[in-house]
Design an enzyme around this catalytic site. Sequence first.
Site, mmCIF file in Angstrom:
data_model
loop_
_atom_site.group_PDB
_atom_site.id
_atom_site.type_symbol
_atom_site.label_atom_id
_atom_site.label_comp_id
_atom_site.label_asym_id
_atom_site.label_seq_id
_atom_site.Cartn_x
_atom_site.Cartn_y
_atom_site.Cartn_z
ATOM 1 N N ASP A 1 0.994 -1.995 -10.337
ATOM 2 C CA ASP A 1 0.651 -3.235 -11.051
ATOM 3 C C ASP A 1 1.056 -3.207 -12.522
ATOM 4 O O ASP A 1 1.753 -4.121 -12.983
ATOM 5 C CB ASP A 1 -0.840 -3.546 -10.884
ATOM 6 C CG ASP A 1 -1.213 -3.740 -9.424
ATOM 7 O OD1 ASP A 1 -0.292 -3.902 -8.599
ATOM 8 O OD2 ASP A 1 -2.405 -3.724 -9.093
ATOM 9 N N HIS B 1 0.818 -1.214 0.000
ATOM 10 C CA HIS B 1 0.000 0.000 0.000
ATOM 11 C C HIS B 1 0.852 1.263 0.000
ATOM 12 O O HIS B 1 0.475 2.284 0.574
ATOM 13 C CB HIS B 1 -0.986 0.000 1.183
ATOM 14 C CG HIS B 1 -2.115 -0.983 0.992
ATOM 15 N ND1 HIS B 1 -3.278 -0.650 0.354
ATOM 16 C CD2 HIS B 1 -2.218 -2.297 1.314
ATOM 17 C CE1 HIS B 1 -4.080 -1.720 0.318
ATOM 18 N NE2 HIS B 1 -3.453 -2.726 0.880
ATOM 19 N N GLY C 1 -5.569 -10.909 -6.130
ATOM 20 C CA GLY C 1 -4.486 -10.015 -5.727
ATOM 21 C C GLY C 1 -3.223 -10.255 -6.535
ATOM 22 O O GLY C 1 -2.135 -9.835 -6.138
HETATM 23 C C1 GLA Z 1 -3.774 -3.263 -5.126
HETATM 24 C C2 GLA Z 1 -3.549 -2.064 -6.036
HETATM 25 C C3 GLA Z 1 -2.069 -1.690 -6.096
HETATM 26 C C4 GLA Z 1 -1.491 -1.538 -4.692
HETATM 27 C C5 GLA Z 1 -1.824 -2.773 -3.852
HETATM 28 C C6 GLA Z 1 -1.400 -2.643 -2.391
HETATM 29 O O1 GLA Z 1 -3.215 -4.416 -5.664
HETATM 30 O O2 GLA Z 1 -3.998 -2.361 -7.341
HETATM 31 O O3 GLA Z 1 -1.917 -0.505 -6.859
HETATM 32 O O4 GLA Z 1 -1.978 -0.377 -4.090
HETATM 33 O O5 GLA Z 1 -3.219 -3.039 -3.849
HETATM 34 O O6 GLA Z 1 -0.007 -2.613 -2.273
#
Ligand code: GLA
Length: 406
Positions: free
Chosen positions: A184, A41, A136
């Site tokens: 991401d 985060h 995730g």
């Molecule tokens: C999600 C969001 C990312 C990042 C993560 C936490 O996967 O898409 O951009 O904020 O949570 O690290």
Amino acid sequence: MPRSVERLFSAHVDATVDAFGPGDGLTCFFSPGRVNLMGAHLDYNGGPVMPTAIDRGTFIAMRRRKDRVVRLGSTTEPDRFEVDLSDLAAAGGSKSHRKGSWLDYPLGVLLHELERRPEAPGIELFFGGNLQIGAGLSSSASICVGTALALARAWELESSSLDLVEAALWAERDYVGVQCGIMDPYAVGFSRPDHLLWLDCRDRTTAHLPLDADRVRIAVADTGVRRALAQGEFNRRVEECAGAYELLKQAHPQARCLRDIPREVFESEGGRLSEVQRLRAQHVIDEVERTHVARAGLERGDVALFGEQMSAAHQSLRELYEVSIPELDCLVEGALAWQGCLGARLTGAGFGGCIVVLLRADACDGFDEHLSRFFRARHGRDVPVALFGGDPGPREIEGPWRGAVA
Ligand code: GLA
């Protein structure tokens, strides 16, 4: 490419032909997913992150058309979509074609790239793959970056890795409307096998840090929990951090993001924050420090120190950031009980999905059974546990593809 993946691609081509009919000129692409090892985060707080692309991802079969029709479909979702590019272009940046489903990701990328090639010909795109969706592991960035690559080939756009990332980011943020950070698509677009990507989200500088596959391996275990409310909780964390930043910046005006707030300022000025903002900001400040410690450990070969930072991150995500759930905590506890486990934490946004584990390479045998047994004892069901390899990033997969031609 391992034979098993070649077989999966052949099956994907067969499914494409079933869905769209036979025809010449089918081209296939692979776009990886990602796991994040450190910097939880932090991306939307301007901090450093350390993800890596994985050898699981999205398969895309692409075929150019002579008319201006776009057809989209997937092996996992029943909905198909067909639109004329002239209609799409006429709608401009408006969201009138938005479906409220997975289709919006490739559609957003299409719209973005259409600006660069307004007279582009029609195209068929069929999606599938071997990446768990909503776990995730960044299936959305994988689809978006992969779509941008397929369009670059089909429409002869000269797209750098950064162009692919920008198209993906626009689709997710401006078309789908998720306030996601930049990690991401960068993790997918800038990957290198056997390396972690170091991405400083404040200035977008990158570095590739070697991860010695002879010494350590990455395992991922999936709780199987998918939370419909996760998106709202994620956006709330973004807002809480933005609120903390606004208040703390008054005492440190040169800060451009929460990551820039020095620990001393947070400690002396924390009284300005609500209790929840204080917890979130504490996580961010600690996690920035842990991520730097982890990098230093990795660079001098101290993988144990790296693993310790991962486990400390999980505790902080549970207690301060409040994005864990009992199933994730159980998997982390089970992983840490395994001799040869260097560290474990939830990966992605949390509220469900997966944990990522750093294992000594000589301690992998039996880990999957151990962890699944540990989880079953508490939650009464098995969970998938897999070792993931790295990946060189989005690319074309060479055919010839059986069944592609009538
Ligand atoms: C999600 C969001 C990312 C990042 C993560 C936490 O996967 O898409 O951009 O904020 O949570 O690290």
